[in-house]
Design an enzyme around this catalytic site. Structure first.
Site, mmCIF file in Angstrom:
data_model
loop_
_atom_site.group_PDB
_atom_site.id
_atom_site.type_symbol
_atom_site.label_atom_id
_atom_site.label_comp_id
_atom_site.label_asym_id
_atom_site.label_seq_id
_atom_site.Cartn_x
_atom_site.Cartn_y
_atom_site.Cartn_z
ATOM 1 N N ASP A 6 0.830 -1.208 0.000
ATOM 2 C CA ASP A 6 0.000 0.000 0.000
ATOM 3 C C ASP A 6 0.866 1.261 0.000
ATOM 4 O OD1 ASP A 6 -2.380 1.440 0.022
ATOM 5 O OD2 ASP A 6 -3.253 0.261 1.633
ATOM 6 N N ASP A 10 -10.732 1.668 -3.271
ATOM 7 C CA ASP A 10 -11.223 1.345 -1.931
ATOM 8 C C ASP A 10 -12.750 1.272 -1.899
ATOM 9 O OD1 ASP A 10 -8.787 1.093 -0.703
ATOM 10 O OD2 ASP A 10 -8.778 3.078 0.200
#
Length: 690
Positions: free
Chosen positions: A445, A513
């Site tokens: 990430d 997301d």
């Protein structure tokens, strides 16, 4: 294939359906000749004989015709190359040599010790272009700008520009608008690719989904970048792109040093936007994505089920449920390391939390393997929390400006990965982590942008923008070589780092997301303009969608939405009913049956997600799969029929779900009407040639 004229001054690169030609004049001017349908070398030589228009005090005959415009001389378009030495600024180059090696063409130029090489390589119908700039003799050369390529389009009226724009949780949204005079500039000044734009553009005049000419360009760079599309005064169009957003400086080259740009790839297609997409997808599966011939497994990710509140026992309970529905890869997300009980602490300390995992990750990984699944973890190596052992030991390792406040976003700072000591630390930590347990997968990430991009004490601190990305690539490459069994997913708060550069080093990407299945249709539609389903991760999460919008949707709709790419599950399975688990097991089993077609087949976007029926079709060999989603129905209107594409019009196809046999051009109607009942409904139809 590369063809060279007898005089050694005209070059032609050709793929199966397209060609690209350029020519060097006697006056050392490198001109663009052709980009479009396939032509022969004599055609290119004939184009080379067309004279340039004469000079005019306010116009340049080179503008809009040069292959790679440099700064200096009678040029007024945006330069692709801008350099500064102690003596002068700009470039006045001369041709040195032409070299070919395999499929690559290299054209070498020199400007009094500044060497510039233009690289070309045709991959199918995608042309890769990049540039190398080397300082051979100067005391120093400052690269203010070094773009990878300039693309020139033919003279046409009414150009339209398509791009992918967005923000967090709304990435990759497709928009098309007329191209007007002047420049349209997109890019990122954030240090990573960014949620706001994908580094891709497409231009057309009258193309549809399956018909008409489309020109597309995509940049393979995971840092700050810029693509400028210019409609010039004489109606010519040029596209220039590369790393770095502005011209404040990329790198300082000492004697003997060089810089190689990222690849800026381009294609021409006469098959409309769908044909262009299929060419991009085939190119990435063949030349970009590692191990693209393999199937990506169905995964479970713990984030939405647990957030930071995790433990080994809790993860094992989820793993048992995940294995029960057929999941193949179990991933422990954020919260397993250091003092990571919230987003305020722990980043940088890549060892298991001793309270949550007192014996490390190996016991859980072994238990997950015992359930028949692979084991994966989440990391964010380029970031650090101020509340961490790493930051307390090395506060100088972050990006910062002397005398300025260190901006915290998401309670974290950015490590200066351009530093060799930071690179060594991350290699040591991650190599030890991947050696400590049987880890099969890493979700990597990157959850904040550059803000205070300073490097006190460094003579040329601007270089961190380029060298951070170089170091990120090198670290991934080194980890993949040392741990070849580990697959990597690129994530950046969702789709903030998706580009051809990162895709050449990772096995899939986290698209957004936003896991709402309805929102995902538009995101996935835009994503598919350039990238294939083989890398597009999508999850089935809980309903209502408590992470984002509270929307309620059926398990059926959630699965069919996510099955358009690499299927994942992210809901709290310990709260799912036995009926929901049984239904999920059936969907996972169905996905495994259609997975080869979805992940490796050719994509046809039958209807875009515009409010009513949307559908995508995948074709692989004699099989085809249709995913149809009914977003809404008004006034009892019937479900429209779908005409399939990419099939043999003389053959017959049997539909698995209805038993119907379709002859000739396949028109699906009955299967859709029986499979789609109302708002937010979905169905899957499978056909095989008989």
């Amino acid at each position: 294939m590369v063809d060279i004229a007898e005089d050694g001054r005209t070059w032609l690169l050709s793929g199966p359906t397209s060609s690209y030609a350029l020519h060097l004049t006697e006056a050392q001017e490198l001109l663009h000749l052709h980009w479009g349908p396939r032509i022969a070398l004599p055609d290119a030589e004939a184009l080379a004989k067309d004279p340039l228009p004469g000079y005019w005090p306010f116009e340049s005959p080179l503008d809009g015709r040069e292959e790679y415009p440099v700064e200096g001389g009678p040029r007024f378009v945006r330069p692709a190359l801008s350099v500064r030495t102690d003596e002068r600024r700009g470039t006045e180059w001369r041709f040195v040599s032409c070299e070919t090696e395999g499929e690559e063409l290299r054209l070498r130029f020199d400007d009094d010790g500044l060497a510039v090489t233009l690289h070309y390589r045709m991959r199918g119908d995608v042309l890769e272009r990049w540039v190398t700039v080397a300082n051979d003799t100067h005391a120093r050369v400052e690269l203010l700008r070094a773009d990878a390529a300039t693309w020139t389009l033919p003279d046409r009226d009414g150009w339209r520009l398509s791009q992918l724009h967005g923000r967090w949780a709304a990435e990759s949204l497709l928009t098309t608008a007329p191209l007007t005079y002047g420049e349209k500039v997109i890019g990122s000044r954030r240090g990573h690719t960014g949620h706001q734009h994908l580094p891709w553009v497409a231009l057309d005049t009258d193309a549809t989904e399956e018909h008409g000419e489309v020109y597309g360009c995509a940049l393979g760079w995971s840092g700050s970048w810029r693509i400028a599309v210019a409609q010039l005064p004489d109606a010519r169009v040029q596209i220039t792109g590369g790393s770095g957003y502005d011209d404040s400086g990329l790198l300082l080259l000492q004697p003997g040093e060089s810089y190689t740009t990222p690849v800026f790839a381009g294609l021409w297609s006469d098959g409309g936007f769908g044909g262009a997409s299929r060419t991009w997808h085939a190119y990435q599966r063949a030349y970009v994505i590692p191990d693209a011939e393999g199937d990506r497994p169905v995964l479970f990710n713990s984030w939405e089920a647990t957030n930071f509140d995790i433990s080994g026992e809790q993860q094992l309970a989820l793993a048992r449920r995940a294995a029960g529905i057929g999941v193949e890869l179990f991933v422990v997300d954020d919260g397993w390391f250091g003092a990571r009980t919230s987003d305020r602490a722990g980043l940088g300390d890549w060892t298991p939390n001793p309270d949550r995992f007192p014996h490390g990750l190996k016991p859980l990984a072994d238990q997950v393997h015992g359930l028949g699944m692979q084991f994966g973890i989440w990391v964010e190596p380029e970031m650090v929390n101020p509340d961490s052992d790493l930051y307390r030991a090395h506060p100088e390792w972050v990006q910062y400006q002397t005398g300025r406040k260190r901006t915290e976003l998401r309670n974290q700072l950015v490590l200066n990965l351009a530093r060799e000591d930071v690179q060594a630390y991350l290699w040591e930590q991650l190599d030890a982590l991947l050696s400590s347990a049987p880890i099969d997968y890493v979700k990597w990430d990157f959850n904040r942008c550059f803000t205070d991009a300073g490097w006190p004490g460094e003579p040329y601190p601007q270089r961190l923008w380029v060298d951070h990305v170089r170091a990120f690539y090198a670290l991934l490459d080194r980890l993949r070589a040392a741990h070849p069994q580990v697959a990597f997913e690129s994530c950046s708060g969702g789709g903030g780092r998706i580009d051809l550069g990162v895709m050449s080093r990772t096995d899939q990407v986290w698209t957004s997301d936003n896991t709402d299945p309805l929102d995902r249709l538009a995101i996935q539609h835009g994503f598919s303009q350039i990238h294939p389903a083989r890398v597009m991760a999508a999850w089935v999460t809980d309903s209502p969608n408590t992470q984002l919008n509270g929307r309620v949707s059926s398990l059926r709709f959630r699965f069919v939405s996510a099955m358009a790419g690499v299927l994942g599950v992210g809901g709290d399975l310990t709260e799912w009913t036995e009926q929901e688990l049984a239904e999920a097991r059936q969907w996972v089993e169905l996905y495994k049956q259609i997975r080869p077609v979805v992940q490796h087949g050719e994509l046809y976007r039958l209807r875009p997600p515009a409010g009513g029926l949307s559908a995508v079709q995948y074709v692989l060999g004699e099989e085809t799969v249709v995913l149809a989603r009914l977003q809404a129905q008004s006034y009892g209107e019937p479900v429209p029929a779908l005409r399939l594409r990419g099939l043999d019009p003389t053959a017959s196809y049997a539909c698995h779900e209805t038993g119907e046999v379709h002859r000739g051009a396949v028109l699906l109607h009955h299967g859709l009407r029986t499979g789609l009942k109302g708002d937010l409904d979905a169905t899957i139809l499978r056909l095989r040639r008989i």
